[in-house]
Design an enzyme around this catalytic site. Structure first.
Site, PDB file in Angstrom:
ATOM      1  N   LYS A  70       0.830  -1.205   0.000  1.00  0.00           N
ATOM      2  CA  LYS A  70       0.000   0.000   0.000  1.00  0.00           C
ATOM      3  C   LYS A  70       0.870   1.263   0.000  1.00  0.00           C
ATOM      4  CE  LYS A  70      -3.587   2.475   2.449  1.00  0.00           C
ATOM      5  NZ  LYS A  70      -4.225   2.790   3.707  1.00  0.00           N
ATOM      6  N   HIS A 185       7.702  10.310  20.059  1.00  0.00           N
ATOM      7  CA  HIS A 185       8.317  10.726  21.323  1.00  0.00           C
ATOM      8  C   HIS A 185       7.312  11.460  22.198  1.00  0.00           C
ATOM      9  CE1 HIS A 185      12.435  11.668  23.257  1.00  0.00           C
ATOM     10  NE2 HIS A 185      12.221  10.367  23.269  1.00  0.00           N
ATOM     11  N   HIS A 220      14.316  21.879  18.505  1.00  0.00           N
ATOM     12  CA  HIS A 220      13.599  20.604  18.325  1.00  0.00           C
ATOM     13  C   HIS A 220      14.279  19.861  17.170  1.00  0.00           C
ATOM     14  CE1 HIS A 220      10.406  17.756  18.485  1.00  0.00           C
ATOM     15  NE2 HIS A 220       9.385  18.461  18.028  1.00  0.00           N
ATOM     16  N   HIS A 259      18.081  17.598  27.016  1.00  0.00           N
ATOM     17  CA  HIS A 259      16.719  17.165  26.706  1.00  0.00           C
ATOM     18  C   HIS A 259      15.765  17.620  27.801  1.00  0.00           C
ATOM     19  CE1 HIS A 259      13.377  14.534  25.590  1.00  0.00           C
ATOM     20  NE2 HIS A 259      13.922  14.595  24.391  1.00  0.00           N
ATOM     21  N   ASP A 310      19.663  13.642  18.225  1.00  0.00           N
ATOM     22  CA  ASP A 310      20.057  14.386  17.032  1.00  0.00           C
ATOM     23  C   ASP A 310      21.561  14.447  16.800  1.00  0.00           C
ATOM     24  OD1 ASP A 310      17.517  15.177  16.040  1.00  0.00           O
ATOM     25  OD2 ASP A 310      17.341  16.496  17.775  1.00  0.00           O
ATOM     26  N   ARG A 335       8.621  11.050  11.674  1.00  0.00           N
ATOM     27  CA  ARG A 335       7.720  11.490  12.753  1.00  0.00           C
ATOM     28  C   ARG A 335       6.275  11.616  12.285  1.00  0.00           C
ATOM     29  NH1 ARG A 335       8.889  13.753  17.766  1.00  0.00           N
ATOM     30  NH2 ARG A 335      10.538  12.183  17.738  1.00  0.00           N
TER      31      ARG A 335
HETATM   32  N1  COA Z   1      24.136  23.507  25.464  1.00  0.00           N
HETATM   33  C1  COA Z   1      24.533  24.290  26.479  1.00  0.00           C
HETATM   34  N2  COA Z   1      23.820  24.429  27.610  1.00  0.00           N
HETATM   35  C2  COA Z   1      22.656  23.760  27.697  1.00  0.00           C
HETATM   36  C3  COA Z   1      22.195  22.934  26.659  1.00  0.00           C
HETATM   37  C4  COA Z   1      22.991  22.816  25.528  1.00  0.00           C
HETATM   38  N3  COA Z   1      22.618  22.032  24.495  1.00  0.00           N
HETATM   39  N4  COA Z   1      21.012  22.376  27.013  1.00  0.00           N
HETATM   40  C5  COA Z   1      20.739  22.863  28.238  1.00  0.00           C
HETATM   41  N5  COA Z   1      21.728  23.694  28.641  1.00  0.00           N
HETATM   42  C6  COA Z   1      21.789  24.418  29.886  1.00  0.00           C
HETATM   43  C7  COA Z   1      20.918  25.673  29.808  1.00  0.00           C
HETATM   44  O1  COA Z   1      21.601  26.763  29.303  1.00  0.00           O
HETATM   45  C8  COA Z   1      20.482  25.820  31.224  1.00  0.00           C
HETATM   46  O2  COA Z   1      21.526  26.410  31.941  1.00  0.00           O
HETATM   47  P1  COA Z   1      21.206  27.458  33.124  1.00  0.00           P
HETATM   48  O3  COA Z   1      20.428  26.669  34.150  1.00  0.00           O
HETATM   49  O4  COA Z   1      22.555  27.902  33.556  1.00  0.00           O
HETATM   50  O5  COA Z   1      20.374  28.562  32.510  1.00  0.00           O
HETATM   51  C9  COA Z   1      20.347  24.392  31.735  1.00  0.00           C
HETATM   52  O6  COA Z   1      21.213  23.620  30.906  1.00  0.00           O
HETATM   53  C10 COA Z   1      18.918  23.872  31.627  1.00  0.00           C
HETATM   54  O7  COA Z   1      18.498  23.963  30.271  1.00  0.00           O
HETATM   55  P2  COA Z   1      17.074  24.452  29.802  1.00  0.00           P
HETATM   56  O8  COA Z   1      17.203  25.218  28.511  1.00  0.00           O
HETATM   57  O9  COA Z   1      16.315  25.129  30.904  1.00  0.00           O
HETATM   58  O10 COA Z   1      16.373  23.064  29.527  1.00  0.00           O
HETATM   59  P3  COA Z   1      15.079  22.860  28.650  1.00  0.00           P
HETATM   60  O11 COA Z   1      14.429  21.648  29.200  1.00  0.00           O
HETATM   61  O12 COA Z   1      14.265  24.086  28.560  1.00  0.00           O
HETATM   62  O13 COA Z   1      15.693  22.624  27.205  1.00  0.00           O
HETATM   63  C11 COA Z   1      16.476  21.685  25.274  1.00  0.00           C
HETATM   64  C12 COA Z   1      15.818  21.417  26.607  1.00  0.00           C
HETATM   65  C13 COA Z   1      16.503  20.406  24.467  1.00  0.00           C
HETATM   66  C14 COA Z   1      15.668  22.739  24.495  1.00  0.00           C
HETATM   67  C15 COA Z   1      17.913  22.204  25.506  1.00  0.00           C
HETATM   68  O14 COA Z   1      18.677  21.196  26.144  1.00  0.00           O
HETATM   69  C16 COA Z   1      18.582  22.649  24.238  1.00  0.00           C
HETATM   70  O15 COA Z   1      18.396  23.787  23.795  1.00  0.00           O
HETATM   71  N6  COA Z   1      19.381  21.745  23.590  1.00  0.00           N
HETATM   72  C17 COA Z   1      19.991  22.069  22.319  1.00  0.00           C
HETATM   73  C18 COA Z   1      19.011  21.849  21.190  1.00  0.00           C
HETATM   74  C19 COA Z   1      18.735  20.402  20.928  1.00  0.00           C
HETATM   75  O16 COA Z   1      19.650  19.577  20.854  1.00  0.00           O
HETATM   76  N7  COA Z   1      17.461  20.085  20.727  1.00  0.00           N
HETATM   77  C20 COA Z   1      17.025  18.733  20.408  1.00  0.00           C
HETATM   78  C21 COA Z   1      16.331  18.126  21.575  1.00  0.00           C
HETATM   79  S1  COA Z   1      15.999  16.412  21.290  1.00  0.00           S
END
Ligand code: COA
Length: 374
Positions: A70, A185, A220, A259, A310, A335
């Protein structure tokens, strides 16, 4: 703009129920419909996983072969869609093209009532790779490719259209595995966006169009392309190590790390890292894989941040000759299964998704006539 500390991006908020997936759940880890991700990677094909996500059960042999037939039969693109893809500029972001392609398909093949939803999901699963590679090959190579290849698997189909020849089994299987890992996810940002749209009783094309828009961002799905750009910045493992230290000092975000849900590791990374190593060895690479490992080490040593799905997916795709700007659209081709499963789950027990906001604006104030304003 910094996220409000109070709302915190809904971190840890339970925003609904699902039967589809667990992410980092104690005693379960990452599961699709109750099956462990490692069992799926070791034993299933992406088509089997797609069927599992969409139907809630593993296909028996007849169901699987019927499903593969399909999907193969649904790969063709309508002429009007090809015209639109040709009009999307060559320098457009492929994710923008995918968003437009799905939205346009919703005009020429509208979903109608929801009784057809499984077919709409299968159609999107079948034709998203065709859309991507038709557009890419038209603009890069000036050819109008036939998107109806004879490959049984979506991974084979994708690589065949990209390289004009059937892929090696190592490449096909590795891509197939990343498609399994990317398929679903739980309430990630794009899926949740799709569920919000579905909650208004809108159509599947609108939900998927919105989900593509959400996946596009570097926090993301866009992280796999950003991770590749990072890895390519360096010409040795030592330079990578020094460079990432500097970036951390500047408080730069290092793409492909961290994450929202996982705290110590991403289970998908183990699989991607192993594949990246195998493909690096196969390609005779002595640079990109060591650079990746050097970055991973600095991130763990300095920040206790781990590679997410990623990070090594980037070099997996790179080693099989996939151009970097196609990485996130390939994520879409996978996805779509999770998104469609969530659209159907949302519809099965729908409630409009409309949360409340904590108001932090000015107190009630008196109207100011035009002539009295500053
Ligand atoms: N590089 C550097 N520092 C990072 C980081 C990264 N990839 N991911 C998290 N941190 C740090 C933040 O700056 C923050 O520091 P602080 O407490 O001094 O301000 C702390 O870790 C917590 O991160 P936060 O952004 O609050 O976590 P979140 O749950 O909101 O974000 C993501 C999760 C995935 C958005 C974040 O880890 C990120 O931006 N990663 C990079 C993008 C990525 O790979 N995305 C794919 C996800 S599957």
């Amino acid at each position: 703009m910094a996220a409000s500390k109070k709302t915190g991006g809904l971190a840890g908020v339970n925003a609904g129920q699902t039967h589809i997936c667990t992410v980092g759940q104690e005693g379960a880890g990452l599961t699709y419909r109750g099956y462990d991700i490692y069992d799926l990677v070791d034993n299933a094909s992406f088509e089997e996983v797609a069927y599992l996500l969409l139907h809630g059960k593993l296909p028996n042999p007849a169901e699987l072969s019927g499903y593969i037939k399909k999907i193969k039969a649904s790969r063709g693109l309508p002429e009007a869609l090809k015209t639109v893809l040709e009009m999307v500029p060559a320098d457009a972001l492929p994710m923008d093209m995918m968003r437009t392609g799905v939205s346009f398909l919703g005009n020429i093949e509208p979903e109608g009532d929801f009784s057809n939803q499984l077919h709409v999901a299968d159609r999107l699963l079948a034709c998203l790779p065709s859309m991507l590679l038709y557009w890419h090959r038209f603009h890069v190579d000036g050819v109008r490719i036939d998107t109806e290849t004879d490959d049984d698997s979506i991974a084979g189909h994708l690589l065949h259209m990209l390289h004009d020849e059937a892929p090696s089994e190592l490449d096909r299987k590795s891509l197939d595995t990343t498609l399994i890992l990317y398929a679903e996810h739980e309430f990630n940002a794009s899926t949740f966006a799709g569920r919000v749209i579905t909650g208004t009783l809108s159509d599947m094309h609108s939900a998927v169009t919105g989900a593509i828009g959400a996946l596009r961002g570097p926090l993301h799905g866009g992280a796999n392309e950003a991770a590749m750009a990072l890895i390519k910045m360096f010409d040795s493992a030592d330079a990578a190590s020094a460079g990432v230290h500097e970036m951390l000092e500047r408080k730069d975000l290092i793409m492909g790390f961290g994450h929202r849900v996982y705290t110590t590791s991403d289970p998908r990374n183990t699989v991607n890292k192993k594949m990246s190593k195998a493909l690096a060895d196969n390609a005779g690479d002595t640079l990109l894989y060591p650079i990746s490992e050097a970055i991973e080490k600095v991130m763990w040593d300095e920040k206790k941040l781990f590679a997410n799905a990623d990070f090594y997916a980037a070099t997996v795709y790179h080693f099989m000759g996939i151009p970097t700007h196609l990485f996130t659209p390939i994520f879409v081709c996978s996805r779509i299964t999770g998104w469609a499963a969530h659209v159907m789950e949302q519809r099965a027990d729908n409630k409009l998704i409309r949360p409340a906001a904590e108001y932090i604006g000015p107190d009630l104030r008196s109207w100011v006539a035009m002539e009295d304003r500053d």
